[in-house]
Design a protein around this motif. Structure first.
Motif, PDB file in Angstrom:
ATOM      1  N   LEU A 127       0.969   7.140  13.372  1.00 53.01           N
ATOM      2  CA  LEU A 127       1.596   5.704  13.192  1.00 53.01           C
ATOM      3  C   LEU A 127       2.778   5.693  14.218  1.00 53.01           C
ATOM      4  N   ALA A 128       3.416   6.796  14.590  1.00 52.04           N
ATOM      5  CA  ALA A 128       4.371   6.871  15.555  1.00 52.04           C
ATOM      6  C   ALA A 128       4.248   7.228  16.684  1.00 52.04           C
ATOM      7  N   SER A 129       2.828   7.467  17.166  1.00 58.76           N
ATOM      8  CA  SER A 129       2.172   7.812  18.403  1.00 58.76           C
ATOM      9  C   SER A 129       2.231   6.935  19.437  1.00 58.76           C
ATOM     10  N   ALA A 146      -8.110   4.051   4.294  1.00 53.10           N
ATOM     11  CA  ALA A 146      -8.059   2.324   4.613  1.00 53.10           C
ATOM     12  C   ALA A 146      -6.531   1.939   4.761  1.00 53.10           C
ATOM     13  N   GLY A 147      -5.673   2.608   4.257  1.00 53.20           N
ATOM     14  CA  GLY A 147      -4.033   2.507   4.498  1.00 53.20           C
ATOM     15  C   GLY A 147      -3.857   2.714   5.681  1.00 53.20           C
ATOM     16  N   LEU A 152      -2.597   0.640  11.057  1.00 51.47           N
ATOM     17  CA  LEU A 152      -2.717   0.541  12.460  1.00 51.47           C
ATOM     18  C   LEU A 152      -3.112  -0.897  13.242  1.00 51.47           C
ATOM     19  N   ASP A 153      -3.770  -1.471  12.135  1.00 45.08           N
ATOM     20  CA  ASP A 153      -4.288  -2.703  12.511  1.00 45.08           C
ATOM     21  C   ASP A 153      -3.057  -3.703  12.670  1.00 45.08           C
ATOM     22  N   ALA A 154      -2.088  -3.633  11.976  1.00 44.77           N
ATOM     23  CA  ALA A 154      -1.147  -4.495  11.874  1.00 44.77           C
ATOM     24  C   ALA A 154       0.035  -4.205  13.222  1.00 44.77           C
ATOM     25  N   GLU A 205      -4.365  15.767   7.765  1.00 40.45           N
ATOM     26  CA  GLU A 205      -4.146  16.665   6.453  1.00 40.45           C
ATOM     27  C   GLU A 205      -3.892  15.593   5.254  1.00 40.45           C
ATOM     28  N   ASP A 206      -2.960  14.641   5.434  1.00 34.30           N
ATOM     29  CA  ASP A 206      -2.812  13.625   4.483  1.00 34.30           C
ATOM     30  C   ASP A 206      -3.563  12.957   3.785  1.00 34.30           C
TER      31      ASP A 206
END
Length: 290
Positions: A127-129, A146-147, A152-154, A205-206
């Motif tokens: 998300l930070a990339s 899904a989250g 990413l879509d947002a 991983e998460d």
């Protein structure tokens, strides 16, 4: 006494002979790596071989229908399909069917080109990339994935692809920096696009590990459902799907093999490189949390 035993044996034999499905079982067929793929007009893959054995044991016949994966799930949700192959277990899907594990665990990977590899192994890093990624619209790898896709879509940083081939073409052309996917679901398509040795993969991983198997519709009549459910459970205990998968997995690229764990007590030799076979036991690794 002997006459009674003889009568009972005949009765049991007659009932076993009748133990078959009342009609053809409808199965959507969508290309998904080594699990399901088309060679010309011929349907091939691990799940095809698996159902051949189910048919041998039960006498049930399966009617395949070639459809995109999104359409396959829609058919299943509407009660138009009896069985869904190559499925990942998720709470949402449990509303429509009963899941039977085939004892294969797989991590969700971030797949990119070797020439521009991505070293991001967590949702936070992704998300930070600021990078643009692609994801197959109909795939469901559980709530964590899904989250991530929703986030990413947002941000306007995910391109939804209609199928694995479209996804890989986006990565190859540079339209997307990488793909969020199960490696095994794109291995055949990667081979056809000559990308086998041009891709790298890193487990996110998460997002946890997915459990693969098949879904049996809750709308199927009770007798057919009971017969197939019993057979699937027996074959799971036998590690039948794993035995089918052992040889094909040996030929998979490293970025696929490293994302897979087989939930079995048997040690398996899967990695082969430069005529040297590196043996290791996937089953003896610590079982991942899910």
């Amino acid at each position: 006494m002997y006459r009674l035993i003889w009568i009972l044996l005949l009765y049991l034999e007659a009932n076993l002979a009748q133990a078959t499905c009342s009609r053809e079982i409808t199965v959507p067929f969508s290309q998904q790596g080594v699990d399901q793929w088309l060679s010309g007009e011929e349907r091939r893959g691990l799940s095809v071989d698996y159902l051949m054995e189910v048919s041998r044991r039960t006498g049930c016949r399966f009617e395949f229908r070639n459809v995109p994966r999104a359409r396959a799930w829609l058919m299943f949700e509407k009660g138009q399909a009896d069985l869904l192959l190559g499925a990942v277990h998720s709470p949402e899907r449990d509303k429509f069917g009963v899941f039977f594990s085939q004892n294969v665990l797989e991590g969700v990977s971030l797949v990119s080109l070797k020439s521009t590899p991505l070293h991001l192994n967590s949702s936070g890093d992704i998300l930070a990339s600021g990078l643009t990624l692609t994801y197959v619209r109909s795939h469901d790898y559980g709530p964590q994935t899904a989250g991530l896709i929703k986030a990413l879509d947002a941000q306007g940083r995910v391109i939804l692809a209609k199928d694995p081939t479209a996804m890989l073409r986006m990565v190859k052309a540079g339209r997307a920096n990488g793909a969020i996917v199960l490696g095994s679901a794109i291995s055949v398509e990667a081979h056809r696009l000559r990308l086998d040795d041009k891709l790298s993969g890193l487990i996110i991983e998460d997002l946890g590990w997915t459990t693969s198997g098949l879904y049996l519709s809750k709308d199927l009549n009770p007798e057919d459902h009971q017969l197939l459910a019993r057979t699937f459970a027996e074959m799971s205990k036998e590690d039948f799907y794993i035995h089918l998968a052992q040889d094909p997995l040996r030929t998979q690229p490293a970025w696929v093999q490293t994302s897979i764990r087989l939930d079995t007590q048997q040690a398996m030799c899967l990695v082969k490189s430069n005529d040297t076979t590196e043996a290791f036991s996937l089953s003896l690794r610590a079982r991942p949390s899910r």
